[in-house]
Enzyme design. Structure first.
Site, PDB file in Angstrom:
ATOM      1  N   HIS B  54      42.542 -26.422   5.192  1.00 58.79           N
ATOM      2  CA  HIS B  54      42.024 -25.352   6.046  1.00 58.79           C
ATOM      3  C   HIS B  54      43.166 -24.379   6.350  1.00 58.79           C
ATOM      4  CE1 HIS B  54      38.181 -27.511   7.652  1.00 58.79           C
ATOM      5  NE2 HIS B  54      38.213 -27.407   6.340  1.00 58.79           N
ATOM      6  N   GLU B  56      44.478 -23.223   9.108  1.00 60.03           N
ATOM      7  CA  GLU B  56      45.464 -23.618  10.120  1.00 60.03           C
ATOM      8  C   GLU B  56      46.445 -24.618   9.525  1.00 60.03           C
ATOM      9  OE1 GLU B  56      42.223 -23.751  10.261  1.00 60.03           O
ATOM     10  OE2 GLU B  56      41.399 -23.154  12.209  1.00 60.03           O
ATOM     11  N   ALA B 163      18.276   2.079  -6.278  1.00 62.49           N
ATOM     12  CA  ALA B 163      18.771   3.447  -6.451  1.00 62.49           C
ATOM     13  C   ALA B 163      17.571   4.293  -6.799  1.00 62.49           C
ATOM     14  CB  ALA B 163      19.810   3.515  -7.564  1.00 62.49           C
ATOM     15  N   ALA B 171      13.334   6.549 -12.539  1.00 63.88           N
ATOM     16  CA  ALA B 171      13.538   7.069 -13.892  1.00 63.88           C
ATOM     17  C   ALA B 171      12.685   8.320 -14.045  1.00 63.88           C
ATOM     18  CB  ALA B 171      13.124   6.028 -14.934  1.00 63.88           C
ATOM     19  N   ALA B 173      10.204  11.013 -16.340  1.00 63.18           N
ATOM     20  CA  ALA B 173       8.941  10.779 -17.053  1.00 63.18           C
ATOM     21  C   ALA B 173       9.167  10.140 -18.427  1.00 63.18           C
ATOM     22  CB  ALA B 173       8.178  12.094 -17.195  1.00 63.18           C
ATOM     23  N   TRP B 179      22.406   8.613 -15.305  1.00 61.29           N
ATOM     24  CA  TRP B 179      22.429   7.879 -14.048  1.00 61.29           C
ATOM     25  C   TRP B 179      21.696   8.673 -12.991  1.00 61.29           C
ATOM     26  CZ3 TRP B 179      23.898   3.058 -14.498  1.00 61.29           C
ATOM     27  CH2 TRP B 179      24.802   2.710 -15.488  1.00 61.29           C
ATOM     28  N   GLY B 277      14.605  -5.526 -11.543  1.00 60.24           N
ATOM     29  CA  GLY B 277      13.889  -4.282 -11.370  1.00 60.24           C
ATOM     30  C   GLY B 277      12.863  -4.309 -10.256  1.00 60.24           C
TER      31      GLY B 277
END
Lengths: 351, 351
Positions: B54, B56, B163, B171, B173, B179, B277
């Site tokens: 750990h 400590e 996004a 996206a 058409a 991007w 997706g």
């Protein structure tokens, strides 16, 4: 440099110029405050629209009628005093004759016909101060942005407003759409309407939503200043609901945003708020005729339902319509979700 | 109250605990800095994962091996020292035996098995300080939020990332999508991956996009810490692209987000980043298994194309999935449009 008393006077001048009792339209809104050399307010004036006294003349008249001397005083004005003889005499000359010693100007007059007042004042030996702080300068610019836009582009400034969910929906799958956004965003729309000369919707929206297109306060009462209510398109549409005190209704029998703006400009409109529906907003965006887009984004997901923006004739990502972010601000409503107001400016299309 | 030297030591302890060389997973990340009574740093230590010392104990060992006395020293720790005997002895006892006089603790241990260290220290006459400033407290909480979530809910913390454009498209058409967002947002996704134990996508995304699901720096090199790469679904999907140094690949043969999370939790995963997706993200949202949604909103309009969010089984507005706004921040990219990062937390469904 501005004195503190002058900063206070300018804030006041902006306030009286932007007051709802002052009509919008083809004349600039201007405010003027006269200060004694000790910084006391002597008189105020504002311009109340075509054919009435300019702000400086109104302030001088107010001082005169109260028997107050303005010799050696400072005039604080939101817009450069005019130097041309229109329906009234040039304000620069009026300030000179009155014995004003110093003039604080918040914004240069972009109108080539009226400009030159500052030079005229300086030629008469008057000290003219143009350096004001950023916030006051921004407020002075905002006060007449439709008017300035009209001078530069010979068409009204166009603000488009859309309300949508995080996933771009304007309605749920069954068509329900009231309300996507919360009370704070909706109140803001009413305030926005009071700052525009005209509100415009398509015949589809007029048919489906029966909008009153009035500017109301949160208590439901009408704001003193109401926009012209324009319905655009060649489809059939009922008259807008009759509301006492609402703005005049105008039918624009065209699908062409340019033609619609031309008619509105001729009627004295300098700032139009396009409130949809998607077809009309899409037509203005496609034509490159949106100067400012205000998006009320509700922090909610639907996963289905009518998209808020359609038919921009964009087939591939490279043809996207990019916008510059101007501001983003949360609009908290007590208890409910916090909408976002996103203000953007479409970038000029390169294609 | 914290001394300035203690505040500095705590900042350092948080930094070494969160270092990328420290593995994520089912153990908390902890840092410890030992200070002399005069405020000088005597030694540091951090926990490096299951079975190792750990923080400590590591700091005390470092002092010992450098022949530095820690009698009367202050131990500054990011998490309450444990009081239980696990694979290592209780840290509270180690601090007591070493003669530590004061302990600054950034965060209480929410693990009921390990908690009690503070009481043990106080019982031994050691001064324990828990009052730290808000920013440091938030950093200490963020350091182990996946681990804490796992203790409370027995499943990993789930962050979903999407996004999309202003009008909700993932996206155009014709399907082009690279991007939608700019370099700053994409860089942020890579940083986010380094803070998660696993990145998860559906078989559809694996098939279509061939994502490497690695965490890369802006120069393309791999970050030292790489997430497990999970592909979920029963459809066929190719293996993820082989990348030297990438995280292990894991196939989850299920459509059920709960089942996927159970498997991941058993493998030691405490924080999953769901990157789509739309089908997979929709399934997690529908199941109420998204704890945090990060939206990268591009200031762009397409007017057509694949929606970023689909199929939430919502038919009418009243059934909307509301989210609480946590934060909104602009992500400027030089020259390009400024994306927004909107962080939200889904509200518990009332229906």
């Amino acid at each position: 440099m501005l004195l503190d008393t002058e900063r206070g006077a300018l804030t006041r001048a902006l306030e009286i110029a932007g007051d709802p009792v002052v009509p919008l339209g083809p004349n600039p809104r201007v405010g003027c405050v006269l200060l004694s050399p000790a910084g006391e307010v002597l008189a105020e004036g504002r311009h109340r629209g075509a054919g009435t006294a300019h702000a400086e003349a109104a302030a001088l008249a107010a001082a005169r009628s109260a028997d107050i001397s303005v010799v050696g005083a400072t005039a604080v004005v939101t817009l450069e005093p005019c130097s041309h003889v229109g329906r009234t005499g040039p304000c620069a000359d009026a300030l000179i004759s009155a014995g004003i010693a110093r003039v604080v100007v918040a914004r240069r007059d972009p109108n080539p016909v009226a400009a030159g007042g500052i030079e005229r004042l300086r030629a008469a030996g008057i000290e003219v101060e143009l350096g004001i702080d950023e916030d006051l300068a921004a407020a002075a610019a905002a006060l007449n942005r439709g008017w300035e836009h009209g001078l530069q582009h010979a068409r009204p400034l166009v603000t488009a407003k859309i309300a949508l969910t995080l996933d771009g929906r304007a309605a749920a799958a069954d068509g329900t759409s009231q309300w996507i956004t919360g009370p704070a965003a909706r109140e803001e729309v009413h305030l926005l309407r009071t700052t525009c000369d005209a509100v415009l919707v398509g015949t589809g929206t007029a048919r489906t939503d029966h909008p009153t297109l009035t500017a109301r306060r949160s208590d439901g009462t009408l704001h003193p200043r109401q926009p012209l209510r324009a319905v655009m398109g060649t489809g059939t549409a009922p008259s807008l609901p009759a509301v006492d005190g609402a703005g005049e209704e105008l039918r624009l029998l065209t699908h062409d945003p340019s033609a619609a703006l031309e008619t509105l400009f001729e009627r004295g409109v300098r700032h139009v708020l396009v409130e949809g529906g998607p077809v009309v907003t899409g037509a203005f965006l496609r034509a490159g005729l949106v100067d400012e887009l205000i998006v009320h984004l509700a922090p909610t997901l639907l996963g289905a339902g009518r998209p808020a923006v359609e038919d921009l004739s964009i087939a591939t990502l490279a043809d996207r319509l990019d916008l510059d972010l101007v501001e983003v601000a949360p609009l908290p409503s007590s208890g409910g979700p916090t909408d976002l107001r996103i203000t953007l400016r479409p970038r000029p299309r390169t294609a």
